[in-house]
Scaffold this motif. Structure first.
Motif, PDB file in Angstrom:
ATOM      1  N   LEU A   1      -7.336  19.749  44.076  1.00 21.38           N
ATOM      2  CA  LEU A   1      -6.907  21.125  44.323  1.00 21.38           C
ATOM      3  C   LEU A   1      -5.653  21.455  43.508  1.00 21.38           C
ATOM      4  O   LEU A   1      -5.532  22.551  42.948  1.00 21.38           O
ATOM      5  CB  LEU A   1      -6.645  21.331  45.817  1.00 21.38           C
ATOM      6  N   THR A   2      -4.725  20.519  43.441  1.00 18.54           N
ATOM      7  CA  THR A   2      -3.493  20.723  42.678  1.00 18.54           C
ATOM      8  C   THR A   2      -3.799  20.892  41.191  1.00 18.54           C
ATOM      9  O   THR A   2      -3.265  21.790  40.526  1.00 18.54           O
ATOM     10  CB  THR A   2      -2.546  19.526  42.865  1.00 18.54           C
ATOM     11  N   ILE A   3      -4.666  20.044  40.673  1.00 23.98           N
ATOM     12  CA  ILE A   3      -5.012  20.098  39.250  1.00 23.98           C
ATOM     13  C   ILE A   3      -5.733  21.392  38.918  1.00 23.98           C
ATOM     14  O   ILE A   3      -5.464  22.036  37.896  1.00 23.98           O
ATOM     15  CB  ILE A   3      -5.873  18.867  38.875  1.00 23.98           C
ATOM     16  N   LEU A   4      -6.652  21.813  39.781  1.00 24.58           N
ATOM     17  CA  LEU A   4      -7.362  23.079  39.563  1.00 24.58           C
ATOM     18  C   LEU A   4      -6.390  24.256  39.545  1.00 24.58           C
ATOM     19  O   LEU A   4      -6.491  25.148  38.694  1.00 24.58           O
ATOM     20  CB  LEU A   4      -8.413  23.295  40.656  1.00 24.58           C
ATOM     21  N   ALA A   5      -5.446  24.264  40.489  1.00 26.41           N
ATOM     22  CA  ALA A   5      -4.485  25.368  40.576  1.00 26.41           C
ATOM     23  C   ALA A   5      -3.554  25.403  39.378  1.00 26.41           C
ATOM     24  O   ALA A   5      -2.944  26.438  39.083  1.00 26.41           O
ATOM     25  CB  ALA A   5      -3.671  25.258  41.861  1.00 26.41           C
ATOM     26  N   SER A   6      -3.427  24.280  38.676  1.00 27.22           N
ATOM     27  CA  SER A   6      -2.593  24.217  37.478  1.00 27.22           C
ATOM     28  C   SER A   6      -3.407  24.418  36.209  1.00 27.22           C
ATOM     29  O   SER A   6      -2.901  24.222  35.099  1.00 27.22           O
ATOM     30  CB  SER A   6      -1.877  22.861  37.422  1.00 27.22           C
ATOM     31  N   ASN A   7      -4.674  24.814  36.408  1.00 27.24           N
ATOM     32  CA  ASN A   7      -5.565  25.099  35.275  1.00 27.24           C
ATOM     33  C   ASN A   7      -5.795  23.875  34.385  1.00 27.24           C
ATOM     34  O   ASN A   7      -5.908  23.983  33.169  1.00 27.24           O
ATOM     35  CB  ASN A   7      -5.023  26.262  34.439  1.00 27.24           C
ATOM     36  N   LYS A   8      -5.864  22.711  35.031  1.00 21.20           N
ATOM     37  CA  LYS A   8      -6.171  21.465  34.333  1.00 21.20           C
ATOM     38  C   LYS A   8      -7.562  20.995  34.758  1.00 21.20           C
ATOM     39  O   LYS A   8      -8.209  21.594  35.611  1.00 21.20           O
ATOM     40  CB  LYS A   8      -5.130  20.393  34.650  1.00 21.20           C
ATOM     41  N   ASP A   9      -8.001  19.876  34.187  1.00 20.92           N
ATOM     42  CA  ASP A   9      -9.342  19.361  34.413  1.00 20.92           C
ATOM     43  C   ASP A   9      -9.309  18.173  35.367  1.00 20.92           C
ATOM     44  O   ASP A   9      -8.857  17.085  34.987  1.00 20.92           O
ATOM     45  CB  ASP A   9      -9.967  18.938  33.080  1.00 20.92           C
ATOM     46  N   PRO A  10      -9.803  18.327  36.595  1.00 21.30           N
ATOM     47  CA  PRO A  10      -9.776  17.204  37.543  1.00 21.30           C
ATOM     48  C   PRO A  10     -10.789  16.113  37.206  1.00 21.30           C
ATOM     49  O   PRO A  10     -10.743  15.030  37.781  1.00 21.30           O
ATOM     50  CB  PRO A  10     -10.114  17.867  38.880  1.00 21.30           C
ATOM     51  N   TYR A  11     -11.709  16.406  36.281  1.00 16.44           N
ATOM     52  CA  TYR A  11     -12.659  15.394  35.833  1.00 16.44           C
ATOM     53  C   TYR A  11     -12.023  14.449  34.802  1.00 16.44           C
ATOM     54  O   TYR A  11     -12.550  13.371  34.549  1.00 16.44           O
ATOM     55  CB  TYR A  11     -13.884  16.056  35.208  1.00 16.44           C
ATOM     56  N   ASN A  12     -10.909  14.873  34.245  1.00 17.81           N
ATOM     57  CA  ASN A  12     -10.226  14.037  33.253  1.00 17.81           C
ATOM     58  C   ASN A  12      -8.758  14.450  33.187  1.00 17.81           C
ATOM     59  O   ASN A  12      -8.339  15.163  32.285  1.00 17.81           O
ATOM     60  CB  ASN A  12     -10.877  14.159  31.877  1.00 17.81           C
ATOM     61  N   TYR A  13      -8.002  14.004  34.174  1.00 19.90           N
ATOM     62  CA  TYR A  13      -6.575  14.293  34.175  1.00 19.90           C
ATOM     63  C   TYR A  13      -5.831  12.963  34.063  1.00 19.90           C
ATOM     64  O   TYR A  13      -5.962  12.079  34.918  1.00 19.90           O
ATOM     65  CB  TYR A  13      -6.149  15.034  35.443  1.00 19.90           C
ATOM     66  N   ASN A  14      -5.064  12.823  33.017  1.00 20.15           N
ATOM     67  CA  ASN A  14      -4.389  11.547  32.733  1.00 20.15           C
ATOM     68  C   ASN A  14      -5.381  10.393  32.755  1.00 20.15           C
ATOM     69  O   ASN A  14      -5.134   9.334  33.346  1.00 20.15           O
ATOM     70  CB  ASN A  14      -3.249  11.302  33.725  1.00 20.15           C
ATOM     71  N   GLU A  15      -6.536  10.645  32.124  1.00 20.05           N
ATOM     72  CA  GLU A  15      -7.598   9.657  31.975  1.00 20.05           C
ATOM     73  C   GLU A  15      -8.178   9.201  33.320  1.00 20.05           C
ATOM     74  O   GLU A  15      -8.722   8.093  33.432  1.00 20.05           O
ATOM     75  CB  GLU A  15      -7.101   8.440  31.178  1.00 20.05           C
ATOM     76  N   THR A  16      -8.070  10.055  34.315  1.00 25.57           N
ATOM     77  CA  THR A  16      -8.622   9.750  35.638  1.00 25.57           C
ATOM     78  C   THR A  16      -9.568  10.857  36.068  1.00 25.57           C
ATOM     79  O   THR A  16      -9.236  12.038  35.954  1.00 25.57           O
ATOM     80  CB  THR A  16      -7.500   9.611  36.686  1.00 25.57           C
ATOM     81  N   ASN A  17     -10.757  10.486  36.560  1.00 21.79           N
ATOM     82  CA  ASN A  17     -11.728  11.435  37.070  1.00 21.79           C
ATOM     83  C   ASN A  17     -11.604  11.453  38.597  1.00 21.79           C
ATOM     84  O   ASN A  17     -12.257  10.679  39.303  1.00 21.79           O
ATOM     85  CB  ASN A  17     -13.143  11.035  36.660  1.00 21.79           C
ATOM     86  N   TYR A  18     -10.761  12.354  39.089  1.00 19.12           N
ATOM     87  CA  TYR A  18     -10.522  12.427  40.524  1.00 19.12           C
ATOM     88  C   TYR A  18     -11.747  12.937  41.282  1.00 19.12           C
ATOM     89  O   TYR A  18     -11.940  12.601  42.458  1.00 19.12           O
ATOM     90  CB  TYR A  18      -9.307  13.307  40.822  1.00 19.12           C
ATOM     91  N   VAL A  19     -12.569  13.726  40.629  1.00 20.72           N
ATOM     92  CA  VAL A  19     -13.776  14.241  41.270  1.00 20.72           C
ATOM     93  C   VAL A  19     -14.740  13.098  41.569  1.00 20.72           C
ATOM     94  O   VAL A  19     -15.274  12.976  42.685  1.00 20.72           O
ATOM     95  CB  VAL A  19     -14.450  15.315  40.391  1.00 20.72           C
ATOM     96  N   GLU A  20     -14.968  12.239  40.597  1.00 15.59           N
ATOM     97  CA  GLU A  20     -15.859  11.097  40.800  1.00 15.59           C
ATOM     98  C   GLU A  20     -15.283  10.119  41.826  1.00 15.59           C
ATOM     99  O   GLU A  20     -16.019   9.553  42.648  1.00 15.59           O
ATOM    100  CB  GLU A  20     -16.123  10.377  39.481  1.00 15.59           C
ATOM    101  N   LEU A  21     -13.978   9.931  41.794  1.00 15.19           N
ATOM    102  CA  LEU A  21     -13.359   9.045  42.766  1.00 15.19           C
ATOM    103  C   LEU A  21     -13.574   9.553  44.189  1.00 15.19           C
ATOM    104  O   LEU A  21     -13.872   8.773  45.103  1.00 15.19           O
ATOM    105  CB  LEU A  21     -11.861   8.913  42.482  1.00 15.19           C
ATOM    106  N   LEU A  22     -13.420  10.857  44.374  1.00 15.09           N
ATOM    107  CA  LEU A  22     -13.629  11.435  45.703  1.00 15.09           C
ATOM    108  C   LEU A  22     -15.098  11.373  46.096  1.00 15.09           C
ATOM    109  O   LEU A  22     -15.441  10.952  47.216  1.00 15.09           O
ATOM    110  CB  LEU A  22     -13.135  12.881  45.737  1.00 15.09           C
ATOM    111  N   ALA A  23     -15.973  11.790  45.200  1.00 20.39           N
ATOM    112  CA  ALA A  23     -17.404  11.814  45.518  1.00 20.39           C
ATOM    113  C   ALA A  23     -17.924  10.424  45.859  1.00 20.39           C
ATOM    114  O   ALA A  23     -18.760  10.264  46.769  1.00 20.39           O
ATOM    115  CB  ALA A  23     -18.188  12.400  44.351  1.00 20.39           C
TER     116      ALA A  23
END
Length: 359
Positions: free
Chosen positions: A147-169
């Protein structure tokens, strides 16, 4: 203030210039009609504003309007910008609180917590670059990071080389719950996880089992989880954003009935100790907005008190304060939660729902 009856009116380019024969400039060069929508004054002409069922619209014929928004009417001086129907005006509170955020939220390296990031995004402020990413592994933390990454207009699938979406799913269990650590087995984690995946546009998870798992946490009285508190009920609503199944709609109505039953005469809600609580109130506002329900709608009015007036009772000039039963006053956590709720009331939009519109 206009009573509820059929009245004639004239408009030019979306602005109301006459109501019931009372015309703009009739009472002087500054006189004219102004309107309040849910206790705030939009900067747009009436023709540019959308309304929905439950919205409250008040028209006021002003003789003068000063730089601070003070309005003079034929009945005398009314500081409508600051107070309307006994409520502190939301706009000035938003502006003042935004100015003091810098000092209140000094995290290591100046990082912003996620509720502040969501509030700034909703208010249309400059996108946050220095925001807090929670490092501890848990399903809830992954959801908050998304949610934080989305609100900052960044990519949660690849933020600092981490896919937070896949980790959560990948943390979803066979029973539909999202669990990494024991504390994740809680309704707020389930609701935040569902909201985060939906807002990120992720489709490859078991939506029906996730929804059933959250519904299964709802108690007979509409409370949610083992604590049966109003905070959890408000947060649980986040999991039902845009859910169209009959089971989801029934679940939302059940939770709403519980929340309404707990509302105090002040317009607020009790915390764990039974007294009015700013954190609980903020959670309810976020939840109601997430399922597209106006917190200031008639169903949540208690005499002359509303949810807005209850929130603003904790406002202390640019920040929010909460005093616990022992007399200890807390500011930072109270302001972080209240600021997001305040922004949502002011904008008339959910800070969560808007993320999906942007992606």
């Amino acid at each position: 203030i206009i009573a509820k009856k059929e009245l004639s009116f004239e408009q030019k380019s979306g602005f109301i210039v006459s109501i019931d024969g009372q015309k703009q400039f009739d009472k002087g060069p500054e006189s004219g009609w102004r309107y309040a929508l849910n206790n705030q004054f939009p900067s747009l002409g009436a023709g540019s504003v959308s309304v929905k069922d439950g919205d409250e619209i008040i028209w006021i014929f002003a003789l003068t309007i000063d730089d601070d928004g003070g309005i003079t009417t034929e009945e005398g001086e009314q500081e409508v910008k600051e107070k309307l129907n006994g409520e502190v005006q939301l706009e000035s509170a938003v502006n003042e609180t935004t100015k003091t955020i810098e000092g209140l939220f000094e995290r290591e390296n100046g990082l912003r917590p996620f509720r502040v990031v969501l509030a700034h995004n909703l208010l249309g402020l400059e996108k946050e670059e220095n925001f807090e990413i929670i490092q501890e592994e848990s399903s809830l933390n992954y959801a908050i990071n998304i949610l934080t990454i989305l609100a900052s207009n960044k990519d949660p699938y690849n933020y600092n080389e981490t896919n937070y979406v896949e980790l959560l799913a990948s943390s979803q269990k066979e029973n539909g719950k999202f669990i990494i650590i024991d504390w994740d087995d809680y309704p707020s984690t389930q609701a935040y996880a569902m909201a985060a995946l939906e807002l990120a546009g992720y489709e490859d998870y078991n939506k029906s089992s996730a929804e059933n798992a959250l519904i299964g946490m709802i108690n007979e009285d509409g409370s949610v989880g083992s604590y049966m508190d109003v905070d959890t009920a408000g947060m649980a609503l986040l999991g039902f954003m845009d859910k169209e199944s009959e089971e989801a709609k029934e679940a939302v109505n059940k939770i709403l009935s519980f929340i309404k039953s707990k509302q105090l005469e002040t317009g607020g809600f009790p915390g764990f100790d039974g007294s009015e609580n700013i954190y609980t109130l903020a959670a309810v506002i976020n939840g109601l907005m997430a399922v597209d329900i106006n917190p200031n709608g008639q169903e949540f009015v208690k005499g002359e008190n509303t949810i807005s007036s209850a929130l603003m009772s904790f406002y202390k000039g640019g920040r929010f304060e909460h005093e616990d039963p022992s007399g200890v006053t807390e500011v930072e956590w109270a302001t972080e939660q209240a600021y997001l709720a305040l922004a949502e009331l002011y904008k008339g939009e959910s800070s969560f729902r808007i993320l999906k519109q942007e992606n």
